[in-house]
Motif scaffolding. Sequence first.
Motif, short mmCIF file in Angstrom:
data_model
loop_
_atom_site.label_atom_id
_atom_site.label_comp_id
_atom_site.label_asym_id
_atom_site.label_seq_id
_atom_site.Cartn_x
_atom_site.Cartn_y
_atom_site.Cartn_z
N ALA A 85 0.83 -1.21 0.00
CA ALA A 85 0.00 0.00 0.00
C ALA A 85 0.86 1.26 0.00
N GLY A 86 2.05 1.17 0.57
CA GLY A 86 2.95 2.32 0.61
C GLY A 86 3.73 2.53 -0.67
N SER A 87 3.60 1.61 -1.60
CA SER A 87 4.30 1.75 -2.88
C SER A 87 3.40 2.46 -3.89
N ARG A 88 3.89 2.60 -5.09
CA ARG A 88 3.07 3.21 -6.15
C ARG A 88 2.15 2.21 -6.80
N ALA A 89 2.23 0.96 -6.40
CA ALA A 89 1.43 -0.10 -7.01
C ALA A 89 -0.03 0.00 -6.60
N ARG A 90 -0.88 -0.48 -7.47
CA ARG A 90 -2.30 -0.59 -7.14
C ARG A 90 -2.50 -1.93 -6.46
N THR A 91 -2.74 -1.88 -5.17
CA THR A 91 -2.78 -3.06 -4.33
C THR A 91 -3.72 -4.14 -4.87
N SER A 92 -4.94 -3.78 -5.19
CA SER A 92 -5.91 -4.78 -5.62
C SER A 92 -5.49 -5.46 -6.92
N GLN A 93 -4.92 -4.70 -7.84
CA GLN A 93 -4.46 -5.30 -9.10
C GLN A 93 -3.30 -6.26 -8.87
N GLY A 127 8.11 -11.51 -3.42
CA GLY A 127 8.84 -11.32 -4.68
C GLY A 127 8.56 -9.97 -5.31
N PHE A 128 7.29 -9.59 -5.35
CA PHE A 128 6.93 -8.30 -5.93
C PHE A 128 7.58 -7.15 -5.15
N LEU A 129 7.50 -7.22 -3.82
CA LEU A 129 8.03 -6.13 -3.00
C LEU A 129 9.55 -6.05 -3.06
N VAL A 130 10.22 -7.18 -3.19
CA VAL A 130 11.68 -7.14 -3.33
C VAL A 130 12.05 -6.46 -4.66
N VAL A 131 11.40 -6.88 -5.72
CA VAL A 131 11.71 -6.29 -7.03
C VAL A 131 11.33 -4.81 -7.06
N SER A 132 10.12 -4.48 -6.58
CA SER A 132 9.72 -3.07 -6.61
C SER A 132 10.56 -2.23 -5.64
N GLY A 133 11.00 -2.82 -4.54
CA GLY A 133 11.88 -2.11 -3.61
C GLY A 133 13.20 -1.76 -4.28
N LEU A 134 13.71 -2.68 -5.09
CA LEU A 134 14.94 -2.42 -5.84
C LEU A 134 14.72 -1.35 -6.91
N LEU A 135 13.62 -1.48 -7.65
CA LEU A 135 13.35 -0.54 -8.74
C LEU A 135 13.01 0.86 -8.23
N GLU A 136 12.26 0.92 -7.14
CA GLU A 136 11.86 2.22 -6.59
C GLU A 136 12.89 2.77 -5.60
N ARG A 138 13.53 1.77 -2.54
CA ARG A 138 12.90 1.90 -1.23
C ARG A 138 13.54 0.85 -0.32
N LEU A 139 14.54 1.25 0.42
CA LEU A 139 15.36 0.33 1.21
C LEU A 139 14.59 -0.34 2.34
N VAL A 140 13.82 0.41 3.11
CA VAL A 140 13.12 -0.17 4.26
C VAL A 140 12.12 -1.25 3.83
N PRO A 141 11.21 -0.97 2.88
CA PRO A 141 10.31 -2.03 2.44
C PRO A 141 11.05 -3.23 1.86
N LEU A 142 12.13 -2.97 1.15
CA LEU A 142 12.94 -4.04 0.59
C LEU A 142 13.48 -4.94 1.70
N LEU A 143 14.08 -4.34 2.71
CA LEU A 143 14.65 -5.12 3.82
C LEU A 143 13.58 -5.85 4.62
N ILE A 144 12.45 -5.19 4.87
CA ILE A 144 11.36 -5.85 5.60
C ILE A 144 10.83 -7.03 4.79
N SER A 145 10.67 -6.86 3.49
CA SER A 145 10.20 -7.96 2.63
C SER A 145 11.17 -9.14 2.67
N ILE A 146 12.45 -8.85 2.61
CA ILE A 146 13.45 -9.93 2.67
C ILE A 146 13.39 -10.62 4.03
N LEU A 147 13.27 -9.85 5.10
CA LEU A 147 13.17 -10.43 6.44
C LEU A 147 11.93 -11.32 6.56
#
Length: 164
Positions: A85-93, A127-136, A138-147
Amino acid sequence: MLGYSPSSAHTIREEFRGILIFVAVVWMVFIADALIPLFNLNKIGLTPRSLTGLTGIATMPFLHKGWGHLISNSVPLVVLLTLLAGSRARTSQIVTSIIVLSGGLLWIFGRGGIHIGASCLVFGLIGFLVVSGLLEKRLVPLLISILVGVMYGWTFVKGILPFE
């Protein structure tokens, strides 16, 4: 790109309400199934390579075997969906795409039996959040997703390996 909003038209508050509703529906389905065993909803889970099992692509994320299974899926779902929800992605899609894609792949390649639970959605979100964290960037969401992926992945591996 699929599921990305060109602007931040959605707010985290609006998205979080949807997250709570989604997780509440998962819990209500479980409680209804527990209170009225006649339903036995788990039989409508995903059955690979079966025409009747195709409905399980949509129903699988809402069905759980027990309280432990429900809780172990609910916690990462809330965390990961909040990050989404904190990313630019449309959550429902994104959620719909992950459910359809992972469910379809499980229907084609899965081992026999009825599959239930939101694990495919959780791993797809990771998987989506790791990739989008790298592309955007966004270090914190990336690290939380990996954790979450490491923690959830370890419990998942322990559950499928033949340990006593």
